[in-house]
Design a protein around this motif. Structure first.
Motif, PDB file in Angstrom:
ATOM      1  N   VAL A  30       0.828  -1.205   0.000  1.00  0.00           N
ATOM      2  CA  VAL A  30       0.000   0.000   0.000  1.00  0.00           C
ATOM      3  C   VAL A  30       0.867   1.261   0.000  1.00  0.00           C
ATOM      4  CG1 VAL A  30      -1.633   1.349   1.378  1.00  0.00           C
ATOM      5  CG2 VAL A  30      -1.970  -1.104   1.102  1.00  0.00           C
ATOM      6  N   SER A  31       2.014   1.185   0.674  1.00  0.00           N
ATOM      7  CA  SER A  31       2.875   2.370   0.788  1.00  0.00           C
ATOM      8  C   SER A  31       3.487   2.786  -0.544  1.00  0.00           C
ATOM      9  CB  SER A  31       4.002   2.109   1.799  1.00  0.00           C
ATOM     10  OG  SER A  31       4.894   1.119   1.314  1.00  0.00           O
ATOM     11  N   HIS A  32       3.354   1.944  -1.574  1.00  0.00           N
ATOM     12  CA  HIS A  32       3.947   2.254  -2.879  1.00  0.00           C
ATOM     13  C   HIS A  32       2.992   2.994  -3.813  1.00  0.00           C
ATOM     14  CE1 HIS A  32       7.124  -0.454  -1.587  1.00  0.00           C
ATOM     15  NE2 HIS A  32       7.842   0.015  -2.562  1.00  0.00           N
ATOM     16  N   PHE A  33       1.789   3.287  -3.351  1.00  0.00           N
ATOM     17  CA  PHE A  33       0.919   4.128  -4.171  1.00  0.00           C
ATOM     18  C   PHE A  33       0.121   5.063  -3.275  1.00  0.00           C
ATOM     19  CE2 PHE A  33      -2.024   0.712  -3.196  1.00  0.00           C
ATOM     20  CZ  PHE A  33      -3.237   1.353  -3.054  1.00  0.00           C
ATOM     21  N   SER A  34      -0.334   6.139  -3.870  1.00  0.00           N
ATOM     22  CA  SER A  34      -1.018   7.176  -3.101  1.00  0.00           C
ATOM     23  C   SER A  34      -2.174   7.713  -3.921  1.00  0.00           C
ATOM     24  CB  SER A  34      -0.030   8.298  -2.779  1.00  0.00           C
ATOM     25  OG  SER A  34       0.388   8.926  -3.986  1.00  0.00           O
ATOM     26  N   ALA A  35      -2.713   8.833  -3.460  1.00  0.00           N
ATOM     27  CA  ALA A  35      -3.798   9.480  -4.205  1.00  0.00           C
ATOM     28  C   ALA A  35      -3.330   9.914  -5.592  1.00  0.00           C
ATOM     29  CB  ALA A  35      -4.308  10.677  -3.423  1.00  0.00           C
ATOM     30  N   ILE A  36      -2.038  10.218  -5.719  1.00  0.00           N
ATOM     31  CA  ILE A  36      -1.502  10.582  -7.035  1.00  0.00           C
ATOM     32  C   ILE A  36      -1.667   9.413  -8.007  1.00  0.00           C
ATOM     33  CG2 ILE A  36       0.548  11.334  -8.305  1.00  0.00           C
ATOM     34  CD1 ILE A  36       1.625  12.485  -5.714  1.00  0.00           C
ATOM     35  N   THR A  37      -1.392   8.210  -7.506  1.00  0.00           N
ATOM     36  CA  THR A  37      -1.540   7.016  -8.339  1.00  0.00           C
ATOM     37  C   THR A  37      -2.985   6.821  -8.766  1.00  0.00           C
ATOM     38  OG1 THR A  37       0.227   6.012  -7.015  1.00  0.00           O
ATOM     39  CG2 THR A  37      -0.993   4.557  -8.487  1.00  0.00           C
ATOM     40  N   ILE A  38      -3.894   6.913  -7.796  1.00  0.00           N
ATOM     41  CA  ILE A  38      -5.308   6.657  -8.075  1.00  0.00           C
ATOM     42  C   ILE A  38      -5.886   7.704  -9.019  1.00  0.00           C
ATOM     43  CG2 ILE A  38      -7.592   6.482  -7.016  1.00  0.00           C
ATOM     44  CD1 ILE A  38      -6.218   5.402  -4.520  1.00  0.00           C
ATOM     45  N   MET A  39      -5.475   8.958  -8.843  1.00  0.00           N
ATOM     46  CA  MET A  39      -6.032  10.033  -9.657  1.00  0.00           C
ATOM     47  C   MET A  39      -5.261  10.250 -10.954  1.00  0.00           C
ATOM     48  SD  MET A  39      -6.770  12.740  -6.553  1.00  0.00           S
ATOM     49  CE  MET A  39      -7.590  13.955  -7.594  1.00  0.00           C
ATOM     50  N   GLY A  40      -3.943   9.992 -10.914  1.00  0.00           N
ATOM     51  CA  GLY A  40      -3.104  10.314 -12.061  1.00  0.00           C
ATOM     52  C   GLY A  40      -2.943   9.218 -13.088  1.00  0.00           C
ATOM     53  N   VAL A  41      -2.810   7.956 -12.615  1.00  0.00           N
ATOM     54  CA  VAL A  41      -2.553   6.852 -13.549  1.00  0.00           C
ATOM     55  C   VAL A  41      -3.702   6.633 -14.534  1.00  0.00           C
ATOM     56  CG1 VAL A  41      -2.164   4.364 -13.728  1.00  0.00           C
ATOM     57  CG2 VAL A  41      -0.905   5.697 -12.040  1.00  0.00           C
ATOM     58  N   PRO A  42      -4.974   6.644 -14.101  1.00  0.00           N
ATOM     59  CA  PRO A  42      -6.060   6.510 -15.081  1.00  0.00           C
ATOM     60  C   PRO A  42      -6.006   7.581 -16.169  1.00  0.00           C
ATOM     61  CG  PRO A  42      -6.908   6.182 -12.879  1.00  0.00           C
ATOM     62  CD  PRO A  42      -5.503   6.674 -12.724  1.00  0.00           C
ATOM     63  N   THR A  43      -5.670   8.810 -15.773  1.00  0.00           N
ATOM     64  CA  THR A  43      -5.539   9.885 -16.752  1.00  0.00           C
ATOM     65  C   THR A  43      -4.387   9.617 -17.708  1.00  0.00           C
ATOM     66  OG1 THR A  43      -6.354  11.435 -15.087  1.00  0.00           O
ATOM     67  CG2 THR A  43      -5.279  12.379 -17.029  1.00  0.00           C
ATOM     68  N   GLU A  44      -3.275   9.156 -17.149  1.00  0.00           N
ATOM     69  CA  GLU A  44      -2.089   8.831 -17.953  1.00  0.00           C
ATOM     70  C   GLU A  44      -2.415   7.762 -18.992  1.00  0.00           C
ATOM     71  OE1 GLU A  44       2.234   8.753 -18.720  1.00  0.00           O
ATOM     72  OE2 GLU A  44       1.015  10.134 -17.550  1.00  0.00           O
ATOM     73  N   VAL A  45      -3.082   6.698 -18.543  1.00  0.00           N
ATOM     74  CA  VAL A  45      -3.426   5.592 -19.445  1.00  0.00           C
ATOM     75  C   VAL A  45      -4.447   6.041 -20.480  1.00  0.00           C
ATOM     76  CG1 VAL A  45      -4.465   3.296 -19.562  1.00  0.00           C
ATOM     77  CG2 VAL A  45      -2.854   3.843 -17.727  1.00  0.00           C
ATOM     78  N   TYR A  46      -5.416   6.852 -20.050  1.00  0.00           N
ATOM     79  CA  TYR A  46      -6.449   7.324 -20.972  1.00  0.00           C
ATOM     80  C   TYR A  46      -5.851   8.170 -22.092  1.00  0.00           C
ATOM     81  CZ  TYR A  46     -10.655   9.673 -22.668  1.00  0.00           C
ATOM     82  OH  TYR A  46     -11.652  10.168 -23.463  1.00  0.00           O
ATOM     83  N   LYS A  47      -4.884   9.035 -21.742  1.00  0.00           N
ATOM     84  CA  LYS A  47      -4.316   9.948 -22.730  1.00  0.00           C
ATOM     85  C   LYS A  47      -3.236   9.306 -23.592  1.00  0.00           C
ATOM     86  CE  LYS A  47      -3.631  14.215 -22.216  1.00  0.00           C
ATOM     87  NZ  LYS A  47      -3.102  15.546 -21.805  1.00  0.00           N
ATOM     88  N   PHE A  48      -2.396   8.457 -22.977  1.00  0.00           N
ATOM     89  CA  PHE A  48      -1.209   7.981 -23.681  1.00  0.00           C
ATOM     90  C   PHE A  48      -1.157   6.469 -23.886  1.00  0.00           C
ATOM     91  CE2 PHE A  48       0.024  11.837 -21.280  1.00  0.00           C
ATOM     92  CZ  PHE A  48       0.274  12.675 -22.364  1.00  0.00           C
ATOM     93  N   GLY A  49      -2.174   5.739 -23.418  1.00  0.00           N
ATOM     94  CA  GLY A  49      -2.180   4.302 -23.636  1.00  0.00           C
ATOM     95  C   GLY A  49      -1.655   3.526 -22.443  1.00  0.00           C
ATOM     96  N   ALA A  50      -1.739   2.221 -22.549  1.00  0.00           N
ATOM     97  CA  ALA A  50      -1.439   1.342 -21.413  1.00  0.00           C
ATOM     98  C   ALA A  50       0.027   0.969 -21.317  1.00  0.00           C
ATOM     99  CB  ALA A  50      -2.292   0.080 -21.496  1.00  0.00           C
ATOM    100  N   TYR A  51       0.909   1.720 -21.981  1.00  0.00           N
ATOM    101  CA  TYR A  51       2.334   1.407 -21.871  1.00  0.00           C
ATOM    102  C   TYR A  51       2.812   1.545 -20.423  1.00  0.00           C
ATOM    103  CZ  TYR A  51       3.677   6.299 -21.242  1.00  0.00           C
ATOM    104  OH  TYR A  51       3.828   7.560 -20.737  1.00  0.00           O
ATOM    105  N   PHE A  52       2.045   2.283 -19.614  1.00  0.00           N
ATOM    106  CA  PHE A  52       2.378   2.462 -18.204  1.00  0.00           C
ATOM    107  C   PHE A  52       2.485   1.118 -17.486  1.00  0.00           C
ATOM    108  CE2 PHE A  52       1.610   3.486 -13.772  1.00  0.00           C
ATOM    109  CZ  PHE A  52       2.333   4.653 -13.591  1.00  0.00           C
TER     110      PHE A  52
END
Length: 206
Positions: free
Chosen positions: A57-79
């Motif tokens: 759990v300590s390896h992800f935060s609100a940034i992960t929950i809010m930012g990663v979906p946006t990242e994947v939506y805009k740039f694809g699942a290469y993440f």
């Protein structure tokens, strides 16, 4: 944008209350944190599963929950490829570093650096870590606080003080055991929330 309803506020304060209550329990009742070993290491009596969940759990935060979906939506699942590095990191840590730390019975990597090199090395690395963590925590707290401020109408600073104050409170008085069990409780809330978001999203889109 619609604001919070009464049950939203209720859930928010219940989460904060349970987290604080866990700290009070381990700090003032139950197995009180009477020694440094109990406070920092949980008395070395905790089972592997809760520790493993807390570390994950300590390896992800609100940034992960809010930012990663946006990242994947805009740039694809290469993440997703970043997971490869996490797997390799885990294998390397388990096979190379952890056995050394366990054998030396050190509390942290900084204590190891002091034993391996000197106090100056420990202080220097600790300083860089503190700078990094302060930056990460600042951004990690600002992002969800901004979202809460938008839906509740409360001032951003009040929300940040409330969340930070609660975390500092239960961590300070409860030690490692409190951190581990609040991590487990909070990840349960997070996963339940994500599940509900998926269900509502699928239902909305048909």
């Amino acid at each position: 944008m619609s604001g919070f309803f009464w049950y939203d506020y209720l859930i928010f304060f219940i989460v904060l209350a349970i987290s604080s209550g866990t700290g009070i329990y381990y700090g003032c009742f139950g197995s009180k944190q009477k020694t440094v070993k109990e406070y920092l290491l949980g008395g070395k009596k905790m089972t592997p599963l809760p520790i493993a969940i807390s570390v994950a759990v300590s390896h992800f935060s609100a940034i992960t929950i809010m930012g990663v979906p946006t990242e994947v939506y805009k740039f694809g699942a290469y993440f997703v490829y970043t997971m490869i590095s996490f797997v390799l990191l885990g294998i390397t840590s388990i096979s190379v570093f952890f056995p050394v730390f366990f054998k030396l019975q050190v509390t942290s990597i900084y204590e190891y650096l002091e034993k391996r090199f000197d106090n100056k090395t420990k202080v220097l690395v600790s300083f860089f870590f503190i700078v990094s963590e302060v930056s990460n925590m600042a951004i990690g707290t600002y992002a969800p606080s901004l979202a809460l401020s938008a839906v509740t109408g409360f001032r951003l600073y009040y929300i940040i003080i409330c969340v930070f104050g609660t975390c500092i409170f239960y961590t300070t008085i409860g030690g490692l055991k409190t951190v581990v069990w609040t991590d487990i409780f909070q990840i349960g809330i997070i996963l339940l929330s994500l599940l509900m978001i998926c269900v509502i999203g699928l239902n909305t889109t048909g």
